[in-house]
Motif scaffolding. Structure first.
Motif, PDB file in Angstrom:
ATOM      1  N   GLN A   8      40.991  47.738  35.797  1.00  0.00           N
ATOM      2  CA  GLN A   8      41.284  46.307  35.924  1.00  0.00           C
ATOM      3  C   GLN A   8      41.242  45.868  37.384  1.00  0.00           C
ATOM      4  O   GLN A   8      40.725  44.792  37.704  1.00  0.00           O
ATOM      5  N   LEU A   9      41.791  46.689  38.280  1.00  0.00           N
ATOM      6  CA  LEU A   9      41.772  46.351  39.703  1.00  0.00           C
ATOM      7  C   LEU A   9      40.348  46.189  40.215  1.00  0.00           C
ATOM      8  O   LEU A   9      40.065  45.302  41.030  1.00  0.00           O
ATOM      9  N   ASN A  10      39.443  47.026  39.736  1.00  0.00           N
ATOM     10  CA  ASN A  10      38.067  46.992  40.207  1.00  0.00           C
ATOM     11  C   ASN A  10      37.292  45.774  39.719  1.00  0.00           C
ATOM     12  O   ASN A  10      36.162  45.551  40.159  1.00  0.00           O
ATOM     13  N   GLU A  11      37.899  44.993  38.852  1.00  0.00           N
ATOM     14  CA  GLU A  11      37.273  43.749  38.396  1.00  0.00           C
ATOM     15  C   GLU A  11      37.862  42.523  39.090  1.00  0.00           C
ATOM     16  O   GLU A  11      37.422  41.410  38.842  1.00  0.00           O
ATOM     17  N   LYS A  12      38.850  42.735  39.959  1.00  0.00           N
ATOM     18  CA  LYS A  12      39.573  41.609  40.567  1.00  0.00           C
ATOM     19  C   LYS A  12      39.110  41.343  41.997  1.00  0.00           C
ATOM     20  O   LYS A  12      38.743  42.253  42.725  1.00  0.00           O
ATOM     21  N   ASP A  13      39.166  40.065  42.388  1.00  0.00           N
ATOM     22  CA  ASP A  13      38.928  39.694  43.781  1.00  0.00           C
ATOM     23  C   ASP A  13      40.160  39.986  44.639  1.00  0.00           C
ATOM     24  O   ASP A  13      40.049  40.504  45.746  1.00  0.00           O
ATOM     25  N   PHE A  14      41.329  39.636  44.117  1.00  0.00           N
ATOM     26  CA  PHE A  14      42.589  39.878  44.815  1.00  0.00           C
ATOM     27  C   PHE A  14      43.290  40.992  44.050  1.00  0.00           C
ATOM     28  O   PHE A  14      43.859  40.772  42.986  1.00  0.00           O
ATOM     29  N   ALA A  15      43.223  42.205  44.578  1.00  0.00           N
ATOM     30  CA  ALA A  15      43.548  43.405  43.815  1.00  0.00           C
ATOM     31  C   ALA A  15      45.049  43.686  43.774  1.00  0.00           C
ATOM     32  O   ALA A  15      45.588  44.430  44.606  1.00  0.00           O
ATOM     33  N   VAL A  16      45.722  43.086  42.805  1.00  0.00           N
ATOM     34  CA  VAL A  16      47.137  43.369  42.567  1.00  0.00           C
ATOM     35  C   VAL A  16      47.334  43.698  41.096  1.00  0.00           C
ATOM     36  O   VAL A  16      46.552  43.287  40.238  1.00  0.00           O
ATOM     37  N   LEU A  17      48.400  44.438  40.820  1.00  0.00           N
ATOM     38  CA  LEU A  17      48.737  44.784  39.446  1.00  0.00           C
ATOM     39  C   LEU A  17      49.568  43.699  38.772  1.00  0.00           C
ATOM     40  O   LEU A  17      49.513  43.542  37.563  1.00  0.00           O
ATOM     41  N   ASP A  18      50.326  42.954  39.576  1.00  0.00           N
ATOM     42  CA  ASP A  18      51.198  41.888  39.069  1.00  0.00           C
ATOM     43  C   ASP A  18      50.712  40.558  39.634  1.00  0.00           C
ATOM     44  O   ASP A  18      50.823  40.308  40.841  1.00  0.00           O
ATOM     45  N   GLU A  19      50.186  39.684  38.786  1.00  0.00           N
ATOM     46  CA  GLU A  19      49.611  38.427  39.246  1.00  0.00           C
ATOM     47  C   GLU A  19      50.658  37.497  39.859  1.00  0.00           C
ATOM     48  O   GLU A  19      50.356  36.724  40.782  1.00  0.00           O
TER      49      GLU A  19
END
Length: 373
Positions: free
Chosen positions: A179-190
């Motif tokens: 999931q992190l590798n699909e994000k621009d802002f790499a956090v686990l908790d939005e």
């Protein structure tokens, strides 16, 4: 004056922030190795400046392979890639050219190169040089990914706000990494990610900057990769990670926290599970004696606040040899932690691929096997 690193593979970076182009040269790739340009472009997008939390200098960062690639595969000769600098404003630096920016490499570059360095925008010392690092590193990220190795980094802490921790459950951890590798802002908790963004914007509004901590996990590496002492997993990766501008600390597993524990707490007990050796905890970050033990490799870096800030600072005019004050112009990031995350992924991938190639040979580069067949 070396800009080259690596053993089985080598990576050389070149160029300056405001020069015509920046780039990299990679050697050691086996002929026929797939060069997935679409994957490279996706990785480059993670580094791109976006929104109020990044610099206003935006670049297309189109990667052009000028040697070593033919019809989507490595030829086996030196692979050279270029990224053109398309949005430079060197005039922003003209008025303060003789004023040393505190926390930056202006003074040390002058001391080393005697004033012959290209100082515009930080020159060769600029974070701009991380663009070719990502482009080249993406080749190795994909190489490892094709063998089931997943590398992911999140903003464990930024501007004083902490993200949720990585899970200790293997399946959940793998899902988090993907999931992190699909994000621009790499956090686990939005929610915490939104709080980080607000804190970055608040610092930017005051002409200031913030830093943070990046935490990386590597899943899928077999036991036995790395060497004792000088080419240990820790020493190779730490050397690469300290080359990222603004990184001031690296730790593996529980790192400095291990100093407060007893051996009975710090040791990771071994057990058998599904026919393989595992540990019941991972305080040592998947490495024993400099060699991977098959558990997730976990590491963290400390990224200092961006040194180029808009507040008035004390400095010196090195041409006039007198004390001075500085208030910079130009376009600068109030935080680079979120953009550095893919740089960290890329260098970890390069370092691990280099160690794997030394362990398993050149044939390892193709196929899904960890042996030399």
């Amino acid at each position: 004056m070396s800009d080259c690193t690596g053993t089985a593979f080598t990576l050389t970076v070149f160029g300056e922030s405001h020069g015509p182009a920046i780039g990299a040269v990679v050697t050691g790739l086996r002929p026929g190795t797939v060069i997935d340009e679409a994957f490279v472009a996706r990785q480059m997008d993670k580094r791109r400046a976006k929104g109020k939390i990044s610099t206003a200098r935006t670049e297309a960062d189109r990667v052009r392979f000028v040697s070593g690639v033919y019809q989507g595969r490595a030829t086996g000769t030196a692979l050279t890639l270029l990224i053109e600098n398309e949005n430079t404003r060197s005039g922003d630096y003209a008025k303060t050219a003789d004023l040393l920016r505190p926390g930056h490499a202006d003074y040390t570059a002058y001391a080393k190169y005697g004033g012959y360095q290209d100082a515009r925008g930080g020159g060769h010392f600029s974070g701009r040089l991380t663009a070719p690092v990502v482009a080249a590193g993406s080749i190795f990220t994909k190489m490892l990914e094709d063998k089931g190795v997943v590398i992911a980094t999140h903003l464990a802490k930024c501007a004083g706000v902490e993200d949720a921790p990585f899970s200790r459950d293997p399946e959940t951890l793998l899902r988090q990494a993907r999931q992190l590798n699909e994000k621009d802002f790499a956090v686990l908790d939005e929610v915490r990610g939104a709080a980080m963004t607000r804190a970055i914007e608040a610092a930017a509004a005051e002409g200031d900057s913030v830093g943070g901590v990046l935490e990386t996990v590597v899943l899928g590496l077999p036991a036995g990769v790395g060497e004792p002492f000088f080419d240990s997993v820790e020493s190779v990766l730490a050397g690469l990670l300290f080359s990222i501008p603004a990184v001031k600390g690296v730790e593996f597993g529980d790192g400095f926290a291990l100093a407060g524990l007893r051996g009975s707490q710090a040791n990771d007990p071994f057990r058998m599970q599904g026919g393989r050796v595992v540990t019941t905890q991972n305080r040592n970050g998947g490495v024993n004696g400099g060699i991977t033990n098959g558990m997730p490799v976990v590491l963290r870096t400390v990224v200092k606040p961006t040194p180029s800030i808009y507040k008035v600072q004390q400095t010196v005019d090195y041409a006039a040899k007198r004390n001075a004050t500085l208030q910079i112009n130009g376009r600068h990031d109030p935080c680079i932690v979120h953009r550095a995350r893919v740089v960290q992924d890329s260098l970890v991938a390069f370092g691990l691929a280099d160690l794997c190639a030394q362990q398993f040979g050149t044939a390892w580069q193709e196929g899904s096997s960890w042996n030399t067949d």
